[in-house]
Scaffold this active site. Structure first.
Site, PDB file in Angstrom:
ATOM      1  N   GLY A  16       0.820  -1.211   0.000  1.00 24.19           N
ATOM      2  CA  GLY A  16       0.000   0.000   0.000  1.00 24.19           C
ATOM      3  C   GLY A  16       0.852   1.257   0.000  1.00 24.19           C
ATOM      4  N   GLY A  18       1.661   3.200  -2.404  1.00 18.56           N
ATOM      5  CA  GLY A  18       1.377   4.190  -3.449  1.00 18.56           C
ATOM      6  C   GLY A  18       0.569   5.374  -2.959  1.00 18.56           C
ATOM      7  N   GLY A  20      -1.424   7.591   0.645  1.00 20.46           N
ATOM      8  CA  GLY A  20      -1.631   7.843   2.067  1.00 20.46           C
ATOM      9  C   GLY A  20      -0.392   7.637   2.935  1.00 20.46           C
ATOM     10  N   LEU A  21      -0.572   6.897   4.014  1.00 25.08           N
ATOM     11  CA  LEU A  21       0.501   6.721   4.998  1.00 25.08           C
ATOM     12  C   LEU A  21       1.652   5.897   4.422  1.00 25.08           C
ATOM     13  N   ARG A  41      -2.466  -3.084  -5.552  1.00 19.61           N
ATOM     14  CA  ARG A  41      -3.202  -3.552  -6.729  1.00 19.61           C
ATOM     15  C   ARG A  41      -3.044  -2.609  -7.921  1.00 19.61           C
ATOM     16  N   TYR A 149      -8.149   0.949  17.687  1.00 19.83           N
ATOM     17  CA  TYR A 149      -9.275   0.103  18.104  1.00 19.83           C
ATOM     18  C   TYR A 149      -9.007  -1.389  17.897  1.00 19.83           C
ATOM     19  N   PRO A 192      -6.537   8.782  14.163  1.00 16.68           N
ATOM     20  CA  PRO A 192      -6.910   9.333  12.856  1.00 16.68           C
ATOM     21  C   PRO A 192      -5.880  10.297  12.246  1.00 16.68           C
ATOM     22  N   ILE A 193      -5.547  10.000  11.003  1.00 19.23           N
ATOM     23  CA  ILE A 193      -4.624  10.820  10.210  1.00 19.23           C
ATOM     24  C   ILE A 193      -5.310  10.985   8.853  1.00 19.23           C
TER      25      ILE A 193
HETATM   26  C1  HXC Z   1     -21.364  -2.370   3.024  1.00 19.96           C
HETATM   27  C2  HXC Z   1     -19.784  -2.895   1.433  1.00 19.96           C
HETATM   28  C3  HXC Z   1     -19.366  -1.550   1.369  1.00 19.96           C
HETATM   29  C4  HXC Z   1     -20.035  -0.604   2.208  1.00 19.96           C
HETATM   30  C5  HXC Z   1     -18.176  -2.700  -0.023  1.00 19.96           C
HETATM   31  N1  HXC Z   1     -19.021  -3.570   0.560  1.00 19.96           N
HETATM   32  N2  HXC Z   1     -18.362  -1.466   0.457  1.00 19.96           N
HETATM   33  N3  HXC Z   1     -20.760  -3.304   2.258  1.00 19.96           N
HETATM   34  N4  HXC Z   1     -21.025  -1.059   3.025  1.00 19.96           N
HETATM   35  N5  HXC Z   1     -19.694   0.683   2.217  1.00 19.96           N
HETATM   36  C6  HXC Z   1     -19.149  -4.995   0.290  1.00 19.96           C
HETATM   37  C7  HXC Z   1     -19.512  -5.257  -1.160  1.00 19.96           C
HETATM   38  O1  HXC Z   1     -20.905  -5.077  -1.378  1.00 19.96           O
HETATM   39  C8  HXC Z   1     -19.070  -6.706  -1.322  1.00 19.96           C
HETATM   40  O2  HXC Z   1     -19.990  -7.615  -0.717  1.00 19.96           O
HETATM   41  C9  HXC Z   1     -17.805  -6.753  -0.479  1.00 19.96           C
HETATM   42  O3  HXC Z   1     -17.897  -5.664   0.465  1.00 19.96           O
HETATM   43  C10 HXC Z   1     -16.554  -6.587  -1.304  1.00 19.96           C
HETATM   44  O4  HXC Z   1     -16.673  -5.404  -2.046  1.00 19.96           O
HETATM   45  P1  HXC Z   1     -15.813  -5.125  -3.349  1.00 19.96           P
HETATM   46  O5  HXC Z   1     -16.089  -3.727  -3.775  1.00 19.96           O
HETATM   47  O6  HXC Z   1     -15.999  -6.224  -4.344  1.00 19.96           O
HETATM   48  O7  HXC Z   1     -14.332  -5.310  -2.758  1.00 19.96           O
HETATM   49  P2  HXC Z   1     -12.949  -4.850  -3.310  1.00 19.96           P
HETATM   50  O8  HXC Z   1     -13.036  -4.368  -4.738  1.00 19.96           O
HETATM   51  O9  HXC Z   1     -11.983  -5.932  -2.977  1.00 19.96           O
HETATM   52  O10 HXC Z   1     -12.617  -3.540  -2.423  1.00 19.96           O
HETATM   53  C11 HXC Z   1     -12.290  -3.678  -1.081  1.00 19.96           C
HETATM   54  C12 HXC Z   1     -12.884  -2.527  -0.281  1.00 19.96           C
HETATM   55  C13 HXC Z   1     -12.526  -1.139  -0.900  1.00 19.96           C
HETATM   56  C14 HXC Z   1     -12.316  -2.657   1.153  1.00 19.96           C
HETATM   57  C15 HXC Z   1     -14.394  -2.655  -0.220  1.00 19.96           C
HETATM   58  O11 HXC Z   1     -13.059  -0.092  -0.106  1.00 19.96           O
HETATM   59  C16 HXC Z   1     -11.048  -0.949  -1.058  1.00 19.96           C
HETATM   60  O12 HXC Z   1     -10.474  -1.297  -2.095  1.00 19.96           O
HETATM   61  N6  HXC Z   1     -10.368  -0.394  -0.023  1.00 19.96           N
HETATM   62  C17 HXC Z   1      -8.901  -0.221  -0.006  1.00 19.96           C
HETATM   63  C18 HXC Z   1      -8.435   1.048   0.672  1.00 19.96           C
HETATM   64  C19 HXC Z   1      -9.053   1.312   1.996  1.00 19.96           C
HETATM   65  O13 HXC Z   1     -10.103   0.773   2.399  1.00 19.96           O
HETATM   66  N7  HXC Z   1      -8.393   2.228   2.729  1.00 19.96           N
HETATM   67  C20 HXC Z   1      -8.863   2.659   4.056  1.00 19.96           C
HETATM   68  C21 HXC Z   1      -8.045   2.061   5.140  1.00 19.96           C
HETATM   69  S1  HXC Z   1      -8.333   3.059   6.499  1.00 19.96           S
HETATM   70  P3  HXC Z   1     -21.163  -8.371  -1.566  1.00 19.96           P
HETATM   71  O14 HXC Z   1     -21.831  -9.226  -0.536  1.00 19.96           O
HETATM   72  O15 HXC Z   1     -22.044  -7.286  -2.107  1.00 19.96           O
HETATM   73  O16 HXC Z   1     -20.473  -9.145  -2.649  1.00 19.96           O
HETATM   74  C22 HXC Z   1      -8.192   2.239   7.896  1.00 19.96           C
HETATM   75  C23 HXC Z   1      -8.142   3.201   9.059  1.00 19.96           C
HETATM   76  C24 HXC Z   1      -8.683   2.678  10.321  1.00 19.96           C
HETATM   77  O17 HXC Z   1      -8.128   1.052   7.957  1.00 19.96           O
HETATM   78  C25 HXC Z   1      -8.555   3.583  11.535  1.00 19.96           C
HETATM   79  C26 HXC Z   1      -9.052   4.973  11.481  1.00 19.96           C
HETATM   80  C27 HXC Z   1      -8.923   5.699  12.775  1.00 19.96           C
HETATM   81  P1  NAP Z   2      -5.076   4.218   1.976  1.00 24.56           P
HETATM   82  O1  NAP Z   2      -4.396   5.357   1.301  1.00 24.56           O
HETATM   83  O2  NAP Z   2      -6.404   3.796   1.469  1.00 24.56           O
HETATM   84  O3  NAP Z   2      -4.071   2.997   1.973  1.00 24.56           O
HETATM   85  C1  NAP Z   2      -4.452   1.664   1.824  1.00 24.56           C
HETATM   86  C2  NAP Z   2      -3.530   1.023   0.817  1.00 24.56           C
HETATM   87  O4  NAP Z   2      -3.771  -0.385   0.784  1.00 24.56           O
HETATM   88  C3  NAP Z   2      -3.729   1.552  -0.594  1.00 24.56           C
HETATM   89  O5  NAP Z   2      -2.497   2.036  -1.096  1.00 24.56           O
HETATM   90  C4  NAP Z   2      -4.193   0.343  -1.391  1.00 24.56           C
HETATM   91  O6  NAP Z   2      -3.619   0.356  -2.699  1.00 24.56           O
HETATM   92  C5  NAP Z   2      -3.661  -0.806  -0.557  1.00 24.56           C
HETATM   93  N1  NAP Z   2      -4.457  -2.020  -0.726  1.00 24.56           N
HETATM   94  C6  NAP Z   2      -5.789  -2.184  -0.505  1.00 24.56           C
HETATM   95  N2  NAP Z   2      -6.157  -3.424  -0.826  1.00 24.56           N
HETATM   96  C7  NAP Z   2      -5.048  -4.073  -1.230  1.00 24.56           C
HETATM   97  C8  NAP Z   2      -4.784  -5.389  -1.704  1.00 24.56           C
HETATM   98  N3  NAP Z   2      -5.770  -6.311  -1.800  1.00 24.56           N
HETATM   99  N4  NAP Z   2      -3.519  -5.719  -2.043  1.00 24.56           N
HETATM  100  C9  NAP Z   2      -2.525  -4.800  -1.940  1.00 24.56           C
HETATM  101  N5  NAP Z   2      -2.707  -3.549  -1.514  1.00 24.56           N
HETATM  102  C10 NAP Z   2      -3.959  -3.188  -1.173  1.00 24.56           C
HETATM  103  O7  NAP Z   2      -5.281   4.534   3.524  1.00 24.56           O
HETATM  104  P2  NAP Z   2      -4.241   4.980   4.663  1.00 24.56           P
HETATM  105  O8  NAP Z   2      -4.969   5.887   5.553  1.00 24.56           O
HETATM  106  O9  NAP Z   2      -2.966   5.413   4.070  1.00 24.56           O
HETATM  107  O10 NAP Z   2      -4.032   3.612   5.455  1.00 24.56           O
HETATM  108  C11 NAP Z   2      -2.765   3.011   5.560  1.00 24.56           C
HETATM  109  C12 NAP Z   2      -2.728   2.108   6.784  1.00 24.56           C
HETATM  110  O11 NAP Z   2      -2.903   2.876   7.960  1.00 24.56           O
HETATM  111  C13 NAP Z   2      -3.814   1.038   6.810  1.00 24.56           C
HETATM  112  O12 NAP Z   2      -3.295  -0.148   7.387  1.00 24.56           O
HETATM  113  C14 NAP Z   2      -4.835   1.632   7.745  1.00 24.56           C
HETATM  114  O13 NAP Z   2      -5.638   0.651   8.366  1.00 24.56           O
HETATM  115  C15 NAP Z   2      -3.924   2.309   8.739  1.00 24.56           C
HETATM  116  N6  NAP Z   2      -4.544   3.345   9.536  1.00 24.56           N
HETATM  117  C16 NAP Z   2      -4.898   4.530   8.967  1.00 24.56           C
HETATM  118  C17 NAP Z   2      -5.444   5.517   9.757  1.00 24.56           C
HETATM  119  C18 NAP Z   2      -5.836   6.847   9.209  1.00 24.56           C
HETATM  120  O14 NAP Z   2      -6.501   7.618   9.922  1.00 24.56           O
HETATM  121  N7  NAP Z   2      -5.466   7.190   7.984  1.00 24.56           N
HETATM  122  C19 NAP Z   2      -5.651   5.279  11.121  1.00 24.56           C
HETATM  123  C20 NAP Z   2      -5.299   4.053  11.645  1.00 24.56           C
HETATM  124  C21 NAP Z   2      -4.740   3.098  10.852  1.00 24.56           C
HETATM  125  P3  NAP Z   2      -4.379  -0.239  -3.995  1.00 24.56           P
HETATM  126  O15 NAP Z   2      -5.736   0.346  -4.017  1.00 24.56           O
HETATM  127  O16 NAP Z   2      -3.475   0.164  -5.125  1.00 24.56           O
HETATM  128  O17 NAP Z   2      -4.386  -1.720  -3.816  1.00 24.56           O
END
Ligand code: HXC
Ligand code: NAP
Length: 285
Positions: A16, A18, A20-21, A41, A149, A192-193
């Protein structure tokens, strides 16, 4: 924060990386002399980030496509990295997926998609590279990015909480088991960041942000460059004796939310005068 050249002749692998963090960590470590390999990805996003960081720092950043959910893709990515740079000295499991959702609305596939990225993805990367490093008698620093959390659990992000807690258990287990191979494992729990990836999925209307800031004693969100500094230290030789550590990095948010009486911050000085005299008046009763 660290001396220039801290990561000279070191290879740093960041999932990951490419956005954010992950991007911030790659930038900082590249500035400190690392040859970075970023993987996720979206190859186009990775390539643009790699190009921008390399231009800025003068150190090569490689972009490799890898879906961490797929163990075969992880193995192919490790092969490509070995051919390009050799095995890494630092491995940062930073890739994640998350979205807010009431658990009664969550499908099995929604649960699986988060756990596959966060817990299984971290496990596949760690096992694949750990085995190769052990086989080659090479030490390395592993770092996982979880969240505050992971410890408390949290409503509305249950799959993320469960998967991040699993990552922490995995890392603590391997810190104990693989330390004898020169491998160490540490964890950062960020609060949160602001990043586009996180905030677009966790606060899509932007209304929650002020609430978060309000309960962070530091009075602000964290910044990507700040976590990058901590990640650089934990991945560097300066922290060689640290393993199995969990570092909370949240401006005080976790303890602020947990303490029974922390709400008393709202009490004014005049109100304290009254409260104090009431308490003192009960003396001896
Ligand atoms: C309910 C949802 C949903 C939503 C997706 N789904 N979004 N369900 N509410 N908002 C469901 C879909 O309907 C599907 O289920 C299943 O989840 C998979 O969805 P896909 O879109 O096919 O998945 P995919 O393409 O693999 O994408 C994964 C993803 C997407 C997690 C859903 O958001 C993603 O690519 N995220 C990567 C980056 C990311 O999330 N970054 C944030 C990290 S922040 P069904 O049953 O319909 O097939 C973080 C910080 C935490 O972790 C701490 C903060 C303080
Ligand atoms: P982000 O920019 O969405 O980063 C998530 C990264 O994960 C993306 O670069 C994404 O790249 C990659 N990723 C998602 N699915 C993947 C897969 N199947 N295979 C390989 N790579 C995948 O969000 P972020 O805020 O920088 O988060 C970075 C980390 O910090 C995460 O572990 C998150 O849980 C943690 N975190 C963030 C916060 C916050 O407030 N920002 C707080 C607590 C913890 P692709 O889409 O190209 O795959």
């Amino acid at each position: 924060m660290l001396p220039a050249g801290t990561f000279q002749n070191k290879v740093v692998f960041i999932t990951g990386g490419g956005t954010g963090l992950g991007r911030a960590m790659a930038t900082t470590m590249s500035q400190l002399g690392a040859q970075c390999v970023i993987a996720s990805r979206k190859l186009d996003v990775l390539q643009q980030t790699a190009e921008e960081i390399s231009t800025q720092t003068g150190n090569k950043v490689h972009a490799l496509q890898c879906d961490v959910k797929d163990p075969q893709a992880v193995s192919a990515c490790a092969d490509q990295m070995e051919a390009l740079t050799g095995l890494p000295d630092v491995i940062i499991n930073n890739a994640a997926g998350n979205f807010i959702c009431p658990s009664e609305r969550l499908s099995a596939n929604g649960w699986r998609s988060i756990c596959d990225i966060v817990l299984n993805g971290t496990a596949y990367i760690t096992l694949e590279l750990g085995k190769r490093l052990i086989h080659s008698h090479r030490g390395a620093a592993f770092l996982a990015i979880t969240t505050i959390y992971a410890e408390s659990g949290s409503g509305f992000v249950a799959p993320s909480a469960a998967a991040k807690a699993g990552v922490e258990a995995l890392y603590k287990s391997l810190a104990a088991e693989w330390g004898r191979h020169g491998l160490r494992f540490n964890i950062i729990q960020p609060g949160p960041i602001r990043t586009k990836g996180a905030f677009s999925r966790l606060d899509p209307t932007g209304t929650f942000e002020q609430k978060m800031i309000g309960r962070i004693p530091a009075g602000r969100l964290g910044q990507p460059a700040e976590i990058a500094n901590l990640a650089a230290y934990l991945s560097s030789d300066y922290s060689n004796w640290m393993s199995g550590a969990v570092v909370r990095f949240d401006g005080g948010e976790y303890v602020s939310m947990a303490g029974e009486f922390n709400e008393l911050r709202q009490v004014t000085s005049e109100q304290w005068d009254k409260l104090e005299s009431l308490i003192r008046s009960t003396k001896g009763s």
